[in-house]
Write a protein that holds these residues in place. Structure first.
Motif, PDB file in Angstrom:
ATOM      1  N   LEU A  10      67.976  56.648  43.436  1.00  0.00           N
ATOM      2  CA  LEU A  10      69.326  56.356  44.429  1.00  0.00           C
ATOM      3  C   LEU A  10      68.588  56.389  46.051  1.00  0.00           C
ATOM      4  O   LEU A  10      69.143  55.490  46.748  1.00  0.00           O
ATOM      5  N   HIS A  11      68.373  57.566  46.051  1.00  0.00           N
ATOM      6  CA  HIS A  11      67.906  57.992  47.633  1.00  0.00           C
ATOM      7  C   HIS A  11      66.687  56.747  47.950  1.00  0.00           C
ATOM      8  O   HIS A  11      66.641  56.688  49.339  1.00  0.00           O
ATOM      9  N   ALA A  12      65.645  56.680  47.256  1.00  0.00           N
ATOM     10  CA  ALA A  12      64.745  55.716  47.458  1.00  0.00           C
ATOM     11  C   ALA A  12      65.120  54.323  47.894  1.00  0.00           C
ATOM     12  O   ALA A  12      64.715  53.789  48.763  1.00  0.00           O
ATOM     13  N   LEU A  13      66.085  53.923  46.889  1.00  0.00           N
ATOM     14  CA  LEU A  13      66.732  52.573  47.266  1.00  0.00           C
ATOM     15  C   LEU A  13      67.416  52.543  48.575  1.00  0.00           C
ATOM     16  O   LEU A  13      67.488  51.687  49.260  1.00  0.00           O
ATOM     17  N   MET A  14      68.257  53.711  48.848  1.00  0.00           N
ATOM     18  CA  MET A  14      68.797  53.841  50.127  1.00  0.00           C
ATOM     19  C   MET A  14      67.844  53.645  51.315  1.00  0.00           C
ATOM     20  O   MET A  14      68.154  52.904  52.323  1.00  0.00           O
ATOM     21  N   ILE A  15      67.024  54.561  51.155  1.00  0.00           N
ATOM     22  CA  ILE A  15      65.999  54.671  52.034  1.00  0.00           C
ATOM     23  C   ILE A  15      65.173  53.263  52.543  1.00  0.00           C
ATOM     24  O   ILE A  15      65.439  53.004  53.592  1.00  0.00           O
ATOM     25  N   ALA A  16      64.787  52.411  51.288  1.00  0.00           N
ATOM     26  CA  ALA A  16      64.534  51.204  51.387  1.00  0.00           C
ATOM     27  C   ALA A  16      65.490  50.328  52.106  1.00  0.00           C
ATOM     28  O   ALA A  16      65.047  49.530  53.349  1.00  0.00           O
ATOM     29  N   ALA A  17      66.807  50.318  51.643  1.00  0.00           N
ATOM     30  CA  ALA A  17      67.733  49.354  52.270  1.00  0.00           C
ATOM     31  C   ALA A  17      67.962  49.672  53.859  1.00  0.00           C
ATOM     32  O   ALA A  17      67.975  48.884  54.388  1.00  0.00           O
ATOM     33  N   LEU A  18      68.035  50.996  53.942  1.00  0.00           N
ATOM     34  CA  LEU A  18      68.362  51.341  55.341  1.00  0.00           C
ATOM     35  C   LEU A  18      67.262  50.994  56.165  1.00  0.00           C
ATOM     36  O   LEU A  18      67.168  50.348  57.455  1.00  0.00           O
ATOM     37  N   ALA A  19      65.840  51.225  55.684  1.00  0.00           N
ATOM     38  CA  ALA A  19      64.848  50.830  56.482  1.00  0.00           C
ATOM     39  C   ALA A  19      64.742  49.077  56.904  1.00  0.00           C
ATOM     40  O   ALA A  19      64.386  48.872  57.817  1.00  0.00           O
ATOM     41  N   PHE A  20      64.878  48.389  55.719  1.00  0.00           N
ATOM     42  CA  PHE A  20      65.037  47.124  56.007  1.00  0.00           C
ATOM     43  C   PHE A  20      66.100  46.777  56.776  1.00  0.00           C
ATOM     44  O   PHE A  20      65.986  45.718  57.604  1.00  0.00           O
ATOM     45  N   LEU A  21      67.386  47.383  56.612  1.00  0.00           N
ATOM     46  CA  LEU A  21      68.474  46.863  57.787  1.00  0.00           C
ATOM     47  C   LEU A  21      67.713  47.229  59.036  1.00  0.00           C
ATOM     48  O   LEU A  21      68.186  46.443  60.080  1.00  0.00           O
ATOM     49  N   ALA A  22      67.289  48.302  59.499  1.00  0.00           N
ATOM     50  CA  ALA A  22      66.726  48.832  60.715  1.00  0.00           C
ATOM     51  C   ALA A  22      65.895  47.924  61.199  1.00  0.00           C
ATOM     52  O   ALA A  22      65.855  47.192  62.486  1.00  0.00           O
ATOM     53  N   VAL A  23      64.955  47.304  60.444  1.00  0.00           N
ATOM     54  CA  VAL A  23      63.902  46.313  60.755  1.00  0.00           C
ATOM     55  C   VAL A  23      64.588  44.983  61.034  1.00  0.00           C
ATOM     56  O   VAL A  23      64.393  44.466  62.110  1.00  0.00           O
ATOM     57  N   GLU A  24      65.333  44.447  60.333  1.00  0.00           N
ATOM     58  CA  GLU A  24      66.487  43.409  60.303  1.00  0.00           C
ATOM     59  C   GLU A  24      67.011  43.418  61.899  1.00  0.00           C
ATOM     60  O   GLU A  24      66.854  42.465  62.596  1.00  0.00           O
ATOM     61  N   ALA A  25      67.843  44.271  61.745  1.00  0.00           N
ATOM     62  CA  ALA A  25      68.563  44.567  63.193  1.00  0.00           C
ATOM     63  C   ALA A  25      67.678  44.629  64.542  1.00  0.00           C
ATOM     64  O   ALA A  25      68.123  43.741  65.475  1.00  0.00           O
ATOM     65  N   ALA A  26      66.457  45.090  64.099  1.00  0.00           N
ATOM     66  CA  ALA A  26      65.495  45.104  65.569  1.00  0.00           C
ATOM     67  C   ALA A  26      64.914  43.882  65.852  1.00  0.00           C
ATOM     68  O   ALA A  26      64.937  43.383  66.753  1.00  0.00           O
ATOM     69  N   LEU A  27      64.606  43.123  64.796  1.00  0.00           N
ATOM     70  CA  LEU A  27      64.316  41.740  64.949  1.00  0.00           C
ATOM     71  C   LEU A  27      65.328  40.923  65.486  1.00  0.00           C
ATOM     72  O   LEU A  27      64.825  39.975  66.176  1.00  0.00           O
ATOM     73  N   HIS A  28      66.462  41.140  65.248  1.00  0.00           N
ATOM     74  CA  HIS A  28      67.621  40.153  65.874  1.00  0.00           C
ATOM     75  C   HIS A  28      68.132  40.765  67.103  1.00  0.00           C
ATOM     76  O   HIS A  28      69.042  40.403  67.700  1.00  0.00           O
ATOM     77  N   GLY A  29      67.206  41.768  67.544  1.00  0.00           N
ATOM     78  CA  GLY A  29      67.830  42.405  68.865  1.00  0.00           C
ATOM     79  C   GLY A  29      69.030  43.004  68.798  1.00  0.00           C
ATOM     80  O   GLY A  29      69.641  43.537  69.933  1.00  0.00           O
ATOM     81  N   LEU A  30      69.341  43.624  67.700  1.00  0.00           N
ATOM     82  CA  LEU A  30      70.745  44.403  67.573  1.00  0.00           C
ATOM     83  C   LEU A  30      70.222  45.982  67.499  1.00  0.00           C
ATOM     84  O   LEU A  30      69.922  46.446  66.675  1.00  0.00           O
ATOM     85  N   TYR A  31      69.835  46.346  68.753  1.00  0.00           N
ATOM     86  CA  TYR A  31      69.115  47.819  68.719  1.00  0.00           C
ATOM     87  C   TYR A  31      69.998  48.826  68.625  1.00  0.00           C
ATOM     88  O   TYR A  31      69.108  49.645  67.911  1.00  0.00           O
ATOM     89  N   ALA A  32      71.232  48.683  68.891  1.00  0.00           N
ATOM     90  CA  ALA A  32      71.990  49.732  68.551  1.00  0.00           C
ATOM     91  C   ALA A  32      72.157  50.131  67.098  1.00  0.00           C
ATOM     92  O   ALA A  32      72.115  51.265  66.546  1.00  0.00           O
ATOM     93  N   ASN A  33      72.349  48.779  66.344  1.00  0.00           N
ATOM     94  CA  ASN A  33      72.352  48.858  64.925  1.00  0.00           C
ATOM     95  C   ASN A  33      70.907  49.345  64.321  1.00  0.00           C
ATOM     96  O   ASN A  33      71.036  50.289  63.309  1.00  0.00           O
ATOM     97  N   ALA A  34      69.826  49.016  64.949  1.00  0.00           N
ATOM     98  CA  ALA A  34      68.622  49.407  64.394  1.00  0.00           C
ATOM     99  C   ALA A  34      68.502  50.856  64.465  1.00  0.00           C
ATOM    100  O   ALA A  34      67.972  51.403  63.744  1.00  0.00           O
TER     101      ALA A  34
END
Ligand code: ADP
Length: 441
Positions: free
Chosen positions: A20-44
């Motif tokens: 569960l933790h691994a999944l959460m980490i992967a999902a959150l890391a994915f969200l952080a990368v996606e947010a950064a790519l879309h310029g949503l730096y605060a979300n990243a």
């Protein structure tokens, strides 16, 4: 198997939490990368922070698991589960499983230790001395009788005072399966037997058992004497009786014309054959076992009687008699008349052995030791002559002019008839000790 079945579900829950933790980490890391790519730096930044927190939580769980496992393994190694602290958060299920496993191990350990205690108590109840002898000749006492004999935890057989060099050499030469009568340094005759044993993978050792067979040997010896006496007395009497009566008839029929030498010779034959018949009769009575009529009576009564009876004799010889009874009301189940006779024989011998020396002293001590009542008679006389020691109890053996050689043989027969024993040892620095031991009830 039981502990394995108990641990698996807990381990599964722990694995699930990790996934569960691994999944959460992967999902959150994915969200952080996606947010950064879309310029949503605060979300990243927020998603990166959450990823770090999830990673920290995973690390903490792994740490807790690591410590609990290490503690469990350490405590399994020393079989101690007494220091388990409160459950670590998030690891309760696995810890509970470990506690159950620890409980099962603790029960097994308690059962094993109870089994060892039972086996040791069983060994301790054996009267024979049991020694585990290693290949290099070092003996380890295996039961209480052996601890008492060795008086030390482990030693080379020859260095054990009560065993001594010659007996140790014979014990070490004893092959597994062999049996032999061995005389220990303290004079006791022991039946030694040896068997090979060894724990799986350990070098083979020998278990040597020493069984005190003095009483059995005494009984066999006495029986042999009695059988021999019966045959001899029968044969001698059969031949002597006609000789004696023939001599008497010849004596009666002698005329005055016969030479004086003939009359003298016939008289000698008649006298000697009568004398021999009396001797043989005495021998027969002396080797016949008395039949005891046991009753329980205080030993005080016995010693008071012996003291009164021997007082004049002891005084005439200049011997002091010291008496002690412990406890004061000690009783024994025996035939009082026979026991009187045996103790009087021992006291008389002791008085004779130390008569005439300065401060001649005889000690008569009655005491209880384990399941035996011991009556010992010690003197400070010349001690037992080397040659006499092996023959002391042989009927008619005496070193005294005018001695009969019956006293000790009768005393020993009385002891054996009571299922007891009579032993003689040297007393240091001078004298001898005779110990009459009887079963306490
Ligand atoms: P006896 O006294 O007639 O000789 P016993 O059978 O009583 O017959 O004793 C046999 C022998 O044992 C004695 O002659 C003596 O050599 C030895 N003996 C017995 N008691 C003692 C003692 N207390 N100290 C030394 N020797 C003893």
């Amino acid at each position: 198997m039981a502990s394995r079945a108990l641990v698996l579900p807990a381990a599964g829950r722990f694995a699930f939490a990790v996934w569960l933790h691994a999944l959460m980490i992967a999902a959150l890391a994915f969200l952080a990368v996606e947010a950064a790519l879309h310029g949503l730096y605060a979300n990243a930044v927020l998603a990166t922070g959450a990823t770090l927190l999830a990673a920290l939580s995973l690390a903490r769980r792994a740490g807790v698991a690591d410590r609990a496992l290490a503690l469990f393994i350490d405590q399994s190694a020393v079989e101690s589960f007494d220091e388990w602290g409160p459950s670590a958060p998030g690891f309760e299920a696995a810890e509970a499983a470990m506690r159950r496993a620890a409980g099962a191990l603790r029960t097994t350990r308690a059962e094993r230790s109870a089994r060892i205690d039972y086996l040791q108590a069983l060994l301790d109840s054996v009267a024979a001395v049991l020694l585990a002898v290693e290949a290099d000749g070092v003996a380890i006492p295996a039961n209480r009788a052996a601890v008492r004999l060795m008086a030390q935890p482990a030693a080379r057989l020859a260095e054990v005072g009560a065993i001594g060099g010659p007996a140790a050499a014979r014990l070490l030469a004893l092959r597994p399966g062999g049996r032999e009568i061995v005389a220990l340094a303290d004079g006791r005759q022991m039946l030694a037997t040896a068997v090979r044993f060894g724990a799986h993978g350990a070098p083979a050792e020998r278990l040597v058992a020493l069984q005190d067979v003095a009483v059995e040997l005494d009984i066999v010896e006495l029986k042999a004497w009695q059988d021999l006496a019966r045959v001899l007395t029968h044969e001698i009497m059969n031949s002597l009786t006609p000789i004696a009566s023939l001599a008497e008839s010849l004596k009666a029929g002698l005329g005055d014309a016969e030479p004086a030498q003939t009359a003298e010779a016939i008289e000698v034959i008649a006298r000697r054959s009568q004398g021999l018949m009396t001797f043989v009769e005495r021998y027969r009575t002396a080797t016949e076992a008395p039949e005891p009529r046991p009753q329980v009576f205080p030993l005080k009564r016995l010693v008071v009687g012996v003291e009164a009876l021997m007082a004049a004799d002891l005084k005439a010889r200049g011997v002091t008699l010291d008496i002690s009874i412990a406890p004061d009301d000690l009783t024994v189940a025996a035939d009082p008349d026979l026991l009187d006779q045996a103790v009087i024989n021992l006291v008389r011998n002791a008085a004779e052995a130390c008569a005439g020396i300065a401060d001649a002293r005889v000690e008569l001590v009655c005491r209880q030791a384990d399941d035996q009542v011991l009556i010992s008679v010690a003197d400070n006389g010349a001690g037992l002559a080397e040659t006499a020691r092996t023959q002391l109890f042989v009927p008619f053996f005496t070193t005294k002019t005018g001695g009969s050689g019956i006293g000790l043989s009768v005393a020993r027969q009385i002891a054996l008839a009571h299922h007891g024993q009579l032993t003689a040892t040297e007393r240091q620095p001078h004298g001898a000790i005779f110990v009459l031991s009887l079963p306490a009830r």
